[in-house]
Structure formats: C-alpha cells, structure tokens
Motif scaffolding. Structure first.
Motif, PDB file in Angstrom:
ATOM      1  N   ASP A  60       9.866  -4.332  -6.467  1.00  0.00           N
ATOM      2  CA  ASP A  60       8.789  -4.064  -5.759  1.00  0.00           C
ATOM      3  C   ASP A  60       7.513  -3.240  -6.538  1.00  0.00           C
ATOM      4  O   ASP A  60       6.637  -3.495  -6.096  1.00  0.00           O
ATOM      5  CB  ASP A  60       9.194  -3.292  -4.407  1.00  0.00           C
ATOM      6  N   LYS A 108      -1.968   0.038   1.354  1.00  0.00           N
ATOM      7  CA  LYS A 108      -1.392  -1.090   1.998  1.00  0.00           C
ATOM      8  C   LYS A 108      -0.064  -1.332   1.544  1.00  0.00           C
ATOM      9  O   LYS A 108       0.964  -1.903   2.455  1.00  0.00           O
ATOM     10  CB  LYS A 108      -2.312  -2.425   2.086  1.00  0.00           C
ATOM     11  N   PHE A 109       0.156  -1.618   0.276  1.00  0.00           N
ATOM     12  CA  PHE A 109       1.478  -2.034  -0.156  1.00  0.00           C
ATOM     13  C   PHE A 109       2.749  -0.943  -0.117  1.00  0.00           C
ATOM     14  O   PHE A 109       3.827  -1.266  -0.055  1.00  0.00           O
ATOM     15  CB  PHE A 109       1.476  -2.533  -1.744  1.00  0.00           C
ATOM     16  N   SER A 110       2.315   0.297  -0.574  1.00  0.00           N
ATOM     17  CA  SER A 110       3.463   1.343  -0.763  1.00  0.00           C
ATOM     18  C   SER A 110       3.710   1.660   0.576  1.00  0.00           C
ATOM     19  O   SER A 110       3.249   1.751   1.435  1.00  0.00           O
ATOM     20  CB  SER A 110       2.990   2.374  -1.542  1.00  0.00           C
ATOM     21  N   GLU A 148       3.862  -4.343  -6.854  1.00  0.00           N
ATOM     22  CA  GLU A 148       2.998  -3.655  -6.486  1.00  0.00           C
ATOM     23  C   GLU A 148       1.823  -3.341  -7.451  1.00  0.00           C
ATOM     24  O   GLU A 148       0.801  -3.520  -7.118  1.00  0.00           O
ATOM     25  CB  GLU A 148       3.628  -2.397  -5.761  1.00  0.00           C
ATOM     26  N   LEU A 153      -5.552  -1.359  -1.701  1.00  0.00           N
ATOM     27  CA  LEU A 153      -4.457  -2.342  -1.730  1.00  0.00           C
ATOM     28  C   LEU A 153      -3.127  -1.352  -2.089  1.00  0.00           C
ATOM     29  O   LEU A 153      -2.082  -1.648  -1.460  1.00  0.00           O
ATOM     30  CB  LEU A 153      -4.618  -3.286  -2.914  1.00  0.00           C
ATOM     31  N   SER A 154      -3.368  -0.322  -2.977  1.00  0.00           N
ATOM     32  CA  SER A 154      -2.181   0.445  -3.098  1.00  0.00           C
ATOM     33  C   SER A 154      -1.505   1.016  -1.882  1.00  0.00           C
ATOM     34  O   SER A 154      -0.327   1.142  -1.558  1.00  0.00           O
ATOM     35  CB  SER A 154      -2.388   1.363  -4.312  1.00  0.00           C
ATOM     36  N   THR A 160      -1.908  -4.397  -7.006  1.00  0.00           N
ATOM     37  CA  THR A 160      -2.894  -3.424  -6.749  1.00  0.00           C
ATOM     38  C   THR A 160      -3.661  -2.759  -7.936  1.00  0.00           C
ATOM     39  O   THR A 160      -4.673  -2.321  -7.897  1.00  0.00           O
ATOM     40  CB  THR A 160      -2.158  -2.029  -6.238  1.00  0.00           C
TER      41      THR A 160
END
Length: 202
Positions: free
Chosen positions: A117, A64-66, A121, A61-62, A125
């Motif tokens: 953000d 994907k988000f970052s 995040e 997830l990290s 995450t």
C-alpha cells in the motif's frame, strides 16, 4: 505469421493515434489554458508556480490515500501480534510453537500489504504529480528551443555561479522543496495543537 504481426501492429497504431494521442493533446490544451494567466511571467517564475501546483496536488492526494485503510491494517497487525501473549498459557509446547508460527505468518501477511500500500501510495501521490508536470515542462512547455526563442538561452535559469539549469531540474528542485515545506508546516501545526491540548487538559 507475418500477417498476424501486421494486424497486431495496426491494432496498436489505431489505439495510439485514435485514443492515446487525442488524450495527450487534450491534457496539453488543458494545461496550457490552466496556466495561461501566468504565461507572461518569466520561465523561472512559471516553473515555480507549476511546481507549487504539483506539490499541492501531491499533498491532497496523500491526504486522500493515507488513511483509514492504513490505520485498519496497522491495528490488525498489532492485534495479531498481541495474540502471541496468550500462547504462553498453553501447556503443549509443540502446539504453542505451531500457533505462534501461524500468528507470525498472519502478521507478516498484513505487514506485506501495508508495505505494498505504501509503494502504491507513493506512486500515486508523489511520482504521478512529479512526472505529470515534469514531462509537460521538459517536452512541451519549456523545451530548449522554446527557451532560446523566449530568453536567448536554452536553460530555464543560469545561477550566479554560472550553472545552467534546465526546466526539468528546476521543476524537480522546486517541487521537492515546496513539498518538504508543506510537510514541515503541517508538522509544526500538529506540534502546536498537541501542546495546546496538553495545556488545556492541565
């Protein structure tokens, strides 16, 4: 007025029992079958495997988000600050002061969005995988009653020093330790790759 409260209460009861509870039970069934292959392992080992799954999900997830949005905002923040250099060319000091103030305000707005953000995040995450499995372990999978029936004690692990550790605390420890190890390994890999690039260039 009382009847209005009754209607609202009934409405939320319908939502809870017909929507929320089926979703919760569905998640519980999914998790049970997903970790069924390791159900014969000791509670200690199962919690480690669940923590490993949680940490891997957190890292995915990290990644994907970052990313691109954060990079764009950082570039925008730097670009806003770089425009300050050009304000010294202005002859009118009052105008320069007003423009510099506007640029600082615009940069602050971008920086605030970067911080927001980051909090969002972290919530998605880190805290989502952490608490998702933690609640399941603590309230469903390894409650004190289940642990007592399976192992004869109400705790997931008794340390050599005699400390009684619950399933929840054991999961938190493993989750954070594994997540740190993943980050550390990635850090080392990046360092090695960077060194190899420097060597290849020279």
């Amino acid at each position: 007025m009382g009847s209005l409260y009754d209607i609202i209460e009934k409405f939320f009861d319908v939502i809870f029992y017909n929507l929320v509870m089926p979703v919760i039970h569905g998640i519980e069934i999914f998790l049970y079958w997903f970790f069924f292959p390791v159900s014969s392992f000791s509670p200690h080992s199962q919690i480690f495997i669940i923590a490993l799954a949680g940490a891997v999900i957190s890292r995915i997830l990290s990644v994907k988000f970052s990313s691109k949005r954060e990079e764009r905002r950082k570039k925008l923040f730097k670009a806003r600050l770089e425009t300050l250099k050009h304000t010294h060319a202005l002859d009118d000091k009052k105008l320069e002061k007003v423009i510099r103030k506007g640029i600082h305000q615009a940069a602050d707005d971008v920086y605030e969005k970067i911080i927001i953000d980051k909090f969002f995040e972290m919530g998605v995450t880190y805290f989502l995988p952490l608490f998702f499995f933690l609640i399941w372990i603590d309230y469903v999978r390894f409650t004190p009653a289940i642990l007592l029936a399976r192992t004869g004690i109400e705790y997931a692990w008794v340390s050599s020093s005699g400390a009684n550790i619950s399933g929840a605390y054991l999961y938190i420890f493993y989750f954070n330790t594994i997540l740190f190890l993943i980050w550390f390994i990635e850090f080392l890999v990046r360092k090695v790759r960077k060194r190899k690039r420097k060597v290849s260039i020279t």
